[in-house]
Design a protein around this motif. Sequence first.
Motif, mmCIF file in Angstrom:
data_model
loop_
_atom_site.group_PDB
_atom_site.id
_atom_site.type_symbol
_atom_site.label_atom_id
_atom_site.label_comp_id
_atom_site.label_asym_id
_atom_site.label_seq_id
_atom_site.Cartn_x
_atom_site.Cartn_y
_atom_site.Cartn_z
ATOM 1 N N SER A 91 0.839 -1.198 0.000
ATOM 2 C CA SER A 91 0.000 0.000 0.000
ATOM 3 C C SER A 91 0.875 1.248 0.000
ATOM 4 O O SER A 91 2.101 1.170 0.078
ATOM 5 C CB SER A 91 -0.892 0.023 1.249
ATOM 6 N N SER A 132 -3.262 -2.506 -3.395
ATOM 7 C CA SER A 132 -3.842 -1.165 -3.364
ATOM 8 C C SER A 132 -4.623 -0.863 -4.641
ATOM 9 O O SER A 132 -4.301 -1.377 -5.711
ATOM 10 C CB SER A 132 -2.717 -0.139 -3.199
ATOM 11 N N ASP A 139 -10.355 4.351 -4.366
ATOM 12 C CA ASP A 139 -9.537 4.492 -3.164
ATOM 13 C C ASP A 139 -10.291 5.349 -2.157
ATOM 14 O O ASP A 139 -11.465 5.679 -2.349
ATOM 15 C CB ASP A 139 -8.161 5.073 -3.480
ATOM 16 N N SER A 140 -9.639 5.701 -1.042
ATOM 17 C CA SER A 140 -10.314 6.447 0.012
ATOM 18 C C SER A 140 -9.612 7.774 0.243
ATOM 19 O O SER A 140 -8.518 8.019 -0.275
ATOM 20 C CB SER A 140 -10.318 5.618 1.309
ATOM 21 N N HIS A 145 -5.328 4.697 2.792
ATOM 22 C CA HIS A 145 -6.048 3.980 1.742
ATOM 23 C C HIS A 145 -6.064 4.747 0.420
ATOM 24 O O HIS A 145 -6.909 4.510 -0.437
ATOM 25 C CB HIS A 145 -7.476 3.667 2.200
ATOM 26 N N HIS A 167 -7.531 -3.992 -0.324
ATOM 27 C CA HIS A 167 -7.129 -2.900 0.576
ATOM 28 C C HIS A 167 -8.283 -2.028 1.059
ATOM 29 O O HIS A 167 -8.378 -1.711 2.250
ATOM 30 C CB HIS A 167 -6.055 -2.036 -0.088
ATOM 31 N N VAL A 168 -9.162 -1.609 0.170
ATOM 32 C CA VAL A 168 -10.295 -0.756 0.548
ATOM 33 C C VAL A 168 -11.522 -1.645 0.696
ATOM 34 O O VAL A 168 -12.133 -2.059 -0.293
ATOM 35 C CB VAL A 168 -10.538 0.346 -0.502
ATOM 36 N N TYR A 172 -16.309 0.175 3.926
ATOM 37 C CA TYR A 172 -15.795 1.516 4.244
ATOM 38 C C TYR A 172 -16.707 2.596 3.683
ATOM 39 O O TYR A 172 -16.825 3.679 4.235
ATOM 40 C CB TYR A 172 -14.393 1.718 3.668
#
Length: 218
Positions: A91, A132, A139-140, A145, A167-168, A172
Amino acid sequence: MKILAISDVPSKALWDYGTREHLEGIDLILSCGDLPQKYLEYLTNFTAAPILYVHGNHDGSYRENEPGGCICVDDSVYVWKGLRIMGLGGSIRYNNREDSFQYTEREMRRRVRKLWRKAHHVGGIDLLLTHSPAAGLNDSTDHAHKGFACFNDLMDEYEPQWFVHGHVHLNYDAKLPRVCTRGKTTVINATERYVFEIPDPDPVIQHHPIWKRWFDVK
């Protein structure tokens, strides 16, 4: 070809019950990281499908003991039955822990650069396998993230048909899609598990002309 993508959260359906039934018909398993070593090793007992994986940012324990019976494709271009897979785990760097797989944008771009000749040798890539997401694509907003901008460059350059990441977690943000597209690439968030089918690749790989190396002009 039927592919099972897994990431981040062990699936109860695969670990607690009915493992063999859920893996029936699966030709290939792709792990996007942050899964217990024992989980991946457990799955190998119930399927003949190869398990290919990249490291997640929390897979520091893998440094001493990689999952047995599985194949690490991190920092490589791996060809399986004609399917060309580029693996880039880890990441964005968000703290100073040295026992985790974290990279700055510059460091990730350097890893990509090292794979250019391998990708050219096999005529391109069909599938980009990462932990990632790409920057601005699922993504965040928090730094941990955030996605990598160079993954967008990879999709523009090679036009892989699939980009599989983790990863995300989907919980979320309720607005996060499981599957979306960017240009010619289908993007899949593999959190927990996701099964998808692709046409059987041609095992006879055709070489393509040399691409302009985007990292030489950045």
